[in-house]
Design a protein around this motif. Structure first.
Motif, PDB file in Angstrom:
ATOM      1  N   PHE A 190     -14.224  -4.931  -5.693  1.00 47.72           N
ATOM      2  CA  PHE A 190     -12.749  -5.231  -5.721  1.00 47.72           C
ATOM      3  C   PHE A 190     -11.787  -4.082  -6.307  1.00 47.72           C
ATOM      4  CE2 PHE A 190     -14.135  -9.945  -7.105  1.00 47.72           C
ATOM      5  CZ  PHE A 190     -14.717 -10.194  -5.745  1.00 47.72           C
ATOM      6  N   ALA A 191     -12.192  -3.356  -6.950  1.00 46.20           N
ATOM      7  CA  ALA A 191     -11.479  -2.304  -7.583  1.00 46.20           C
ATOM      8  C   ALA A 191     -10.868  -1.268  -6.392  1.00 46.20           C
ATOM      9  CB  ALA A 191     -12.212  -1.632  -8.887  1.00 46.20           C
ATOM     10  N   ARG A 192     -11.999  -1.267  -5.221  1.00 47.39           N
ATOM     11  CA  ARG A 192     -11.753  -0.150  -4.324  1.00 47.39           C
ATOM     12  C   ARG A 192     -10.776  -0.893  -3.254  1.00 47.39           C
ATOM     13  NH1 ARG A 192     -17.342   0.883  -5.116  1.00 47.39           N
ATOM     14  NH2 ARG A 192     -18.058  -0.741  -3.645  1.00 47.39           N
ATOM     15  N   ARG A 193     -10.501  -2.122  -3.517  1.00 43.93           N
ATOM     16  CA  ARG A 193      -9.464  -2.771  -2.271  1.00 43.93           C
ATOM     17  C   ARG A 193      -8.121  -2.478  -2.765  1.00 43.93           C
ATOM     18  NH1 ARG A 193     -12.559  -8.774  -1.766  1.00 43.93           N
ATOM     19  NH2 ARG A 193     -14.351  -7.959  -0.987  1.00 43.93           N
ATOM     20  N   SER A 194      -7.499  -2.764  -1.522  1.00 46.01           N
ATOM     21  CA  SER A 194      -5.789  -2.495  -1.724  1.00 46.01           C
ATOM     22  C   SER A 194      -5.175  -3.954  -1.164  1.00 46.01           C
ATOM     23  CB  SER A 194      -5.251  -1.796  -0.744  1.00 46.01           C
ATOM     24  OG  SER A 194      -3.959  -1.758  -0.558  1.00 46.01           O
ATOM     25  N   GLY A 195      -4.287  -4.355  -1.903  1.00 42.56           N
ATOM     26  CA  GLY A 195      -3.722  -5.646  -1.442  1.00 42.56           C
ATOM     27  C   GLY A 195      -2.483  -5.501  -0.924  1.00 42.56           C
ATOM     28  N   ALA A 196      -2.193  -4.355  -0.551  1.00 44.62           N
ATOM     29  CA  ALA A 196      -0.947  -3.900   0.281  1.00 44.62           C
ATOM     30  C   ALA A 196      -0.520  -4.848   1.442  1.00 44.62           C
ATOM     31  CB  ALA A 196      -0.849  -2.576   0.538  1.00 44.62           C
ATOM     32  N   ASP A 197      -1.558  -5.065   2.349  1.00 45.43           N
ATOM     33  CA  ASP A 197      -1.533  -5.541   3.581  1.00 45.43           C
ATOM     34  C   ASP A 197      -1.831  -7.171   3.290  1.00 45.43           C
ATOM     35  OD1 ASP A 197      -0.701  -3.354   4.556  1.00 45.43           O
ATOM     36  OD2 ASP A 197      -2.558  -2.789   5.203  1.00 45.43           O
ATOM     37  N   ALA A 198      -2.407  -7.457   2.314  1.00 45.28           N
ATOM     38  CA  ALA A 198      -2.619  -8.917   2.216  1.00 45.28           C
ATOM     39  C   ALA A 198      -1.613 -10.115   2.386  1.00 45.28           C
ATOM     40  CB  ALA A 198      -3.575  -9.052   1.096  1.00 45.28           C
ATOM     41  N   ARG A 199      -1.987 -10.960   2.771  1.00 45.07           N
ATOM     42  CA  ARG A 199      -0.983 -12.047   2.622  1.00 45.07           C
ATOM     43  C   ARG A 199      -0.989 -12.769   1.153  1.00 45.07           C
ATOM     44  NH1 ARG A 199      -0.291 -17.537   6.346  1.00 45.07           N
ATOM     45  NH2 ARG A 199       1.515 -18.487   5.167  1.00 45.07           N
ATOM     46  N   ARG A 200      -2.069 -12.712   0.421  1.00 43.52           N
ATOM     47  CA  ARG A 200      -2.226 -13.285  -0.665  1.00 43.52           C
ATOM     48  C   ARG A 200      -3.300 -12.225  -1.507  1.00 43.52           C
ATOM     49  NH1 ARG A 200      -0.255 -18.315   0.767  1.00 43.52           N
ATOM     50  NH2 ARG A 200      -1.038 -18.955   2.925  1.00 43.52           N
TER      51      ARG A 200
END
Ligand code: NAP
Length: 448
Positions: free
Chosen positions: A254-264
């Motif tokens: 999860f720490a490698r992920r980006s939320g920039a393009d996520a809807r939620r």
């Protein structure tokens, strides 16, 4: 004549106790008494609506009733319709399987603000529990869920699931519509300690990482703060080294992920303790303090910030209901008991006995222990049992719901489900009793 046993509470602890008694004493005459017209307790109203496979355990409970002539007395509240003293006079043994229905409080300023809910109310609302169907929670784009246990994870997940993901669930229409309308974009899950101290089950955490519209996020700095395993070979901790390794692997992912393009987004915020819930007239945010872990305690660092929130759900554990005349351990939030024994003829099982820990199956050993105690304590039946209970209920005009009645409610719910949904729950007592009443009226007028 077999011994007579009244079990108060039709949740898993009550059913496992009935099952264990029958395994050891097939002639036991067991009556399960339940406040609601529906059985199964937290399996129906606590287990998340998108976890239908977990709810399959009710098939086993149903068999216990049908194959052994266990009687179900739903819509009967002990303390209102029949007293505990009466039950103790009528039955050789009385078992309290009343669970932990109340929320533990955060005990911080602002907890009473509109928009702040305990998890028992919030989970009850999205599960169609009659007590909470009218909760009408204030939802919005930002939600804070306090606590790092499986209940917190359930709440967070339900808030960000898409309609398509819930289509095969039994979430009530009102809850699904309200959650969809709120269009929650960010949920902060606050843990006052570190990632290694969370109580999440690995399977639940994995599920949170695979949602259709929401991305799970962890701050890498939080992981760096707790690099060493707290679980050692001599003290494997509650879930053991392997379980902890699985959790940490997921958090690292999860720490490698980006939320920039996520809807939620689901933000796991560790080392973060709530200080106050703030807002004028309704919740607007949560004032938090960064912590560090010393030993197994969270200690404040003095660094504070406010997380904006339209909704706060505190999922920090539960406590049992004190019952008049029954000793209660306020600190532990459970009935005072000695391995399940409360007083002669009176026993406790499940969360009422242990406090709110463990999964559904954890109640099984309690049932076994309680059954053995009852059979050791009660040599022969000396009490009037079932016929006397029914007389008492009839005298007080209590319209109790039998298991056959419940099966009609069940059938009505299943029949009105749409698409892949397993059922559309009836959520009010009036609706449930109407189904039972209609069938009764048809039967009395000669129709099936
Ligand atoms: P829980 O597992 O005891 O978790 C409670 C959480 O609240 C902990 O993270 C605790 O942190 C935190 N907390 C307590 N007081 C706090 C405070 N004042 N401020 C901030 N955080 C606080 O309880 P639960 O989530 O209610 O679950 C109850 C039981 O049901 C558990 O055994 C759970 O596994 C089970 N359950 C299982 C499932 C499943 O298997 N799918 C689903 C739901 C529930 P600390 O650790 O720091 O105290």
């Amino acid at each position: 004549m077999g011994i007579s046993v009244a079990i108060v509470g039709a949740g898993p602890a009550g059913f496992y106790c009935a099952e264990a008694l029958l395994e050891r004493c097939g002639s036991a005459c067991i009556d399960i008494i339940e406040r609601l017209p529906t059985p199964y307790g937290l399996v129906r109203a606590g287990v998340a609506p998108d976890h239908q496979s977990t709810k399959q355990v009710t098939r086993k409970f149903e068999q216990t009733v049908l194959e052994n002539l266990v009687h179900f007395y739903g819509n009967v509240e002990v303390g209102r319709d029949v007293t505990l003293d009466e039950l103790l006079r009528l039955y050789d043994a009385v078992v309290l399987a009343t669970g932990s229905p109340h929320d533990r409080l955060l005990a911080i300023p602002g907890e009473q603000l509109p928009g702040v809910y305990g998890s028992s109310a919030f989970v009850g609302w999205y599960n169609g529990h009659p007590d909470f169907r009218n909760l009408k929670p204030r939802l919005g784009r930002n939600a804070v869920v306090v606590g790092n246990g499986n209940v917190a994870l359930d709440v967070a997940r339900i808030l960000v699931r898409s309609r398509a993901e819930m289509i095969a669930s039994d979430i009530p229409d009102y809850a699904l519509a309200a959650i969809e309308a709120a269009d929650v974009t960010d949920v902060w899950l606050l843990g006052r300690r570190g990632p290694r101290d969370t109580k999440f089950a690995p399977a639940e955490l994995r599920e949170a990482g695979g949602l259709a519209e929401a991305v799970a996020l962890v701050d890498p700095a939080d992981l760096a703060q707790q690099p060493e395993s707290a679980a050692t070979a001599t003290d494997p901790g509650p879930r053991g080294r392997r379980g902890e390794d699985k959790l940490m692997a997921l958090f690292r992912e999860f720490a490698r992920r980006s939320g920039a393009d996520a809807r939620r987004r689901l933000h796991f915020r560790f080392f973060t303790a709530p200080l106050a819930i703030v807002g004028s007239g309704r919740v607007e945010g949560v004032r938090v303090e960064r912590t560090r872990v010393e030993g197994d305690r969270a200690v404040g660092t003095g660094h504070e910030e406010t997380i904006a929130a339209d909704l706060v759900v505190s999922a920090v554990g539960y406590r049992a209901s004190p019952i008049p005349g029954v000793p209660f351990d306020v600190d532990r939030g459970r009935i005072t008991n000695d391995g399940g024994r409360i007083a002669p003829g009176l026993y406790a099982v499940g969360w009422a006995k242990r406090g709110p820990t463990g999964v559904i199956g954890s109640n099984k050993p309690d049932g076994v222990e309680c059954a053995s105690q009852i059979l050791a304590d009660v040599e022969a039946s000396t009490k009037a049992g079932r016929p006397a209970l029914e007389r008492t209920l009839h005298q007080c005009n209590v319209r109790f719901v039998t298991f056959a009645d419940w099966r009609r409610i069940d059938e009505a719910e299943v029949a009105s489900a749409e698409g892949p949904a397993p059922r559309r729950k009836l959520t009010s007592l009036a609706e449930m009793l109407a189904v039972v009443g209609e069938v009764e009226a048809r039967r009395m007028s000669g129709h099936r």
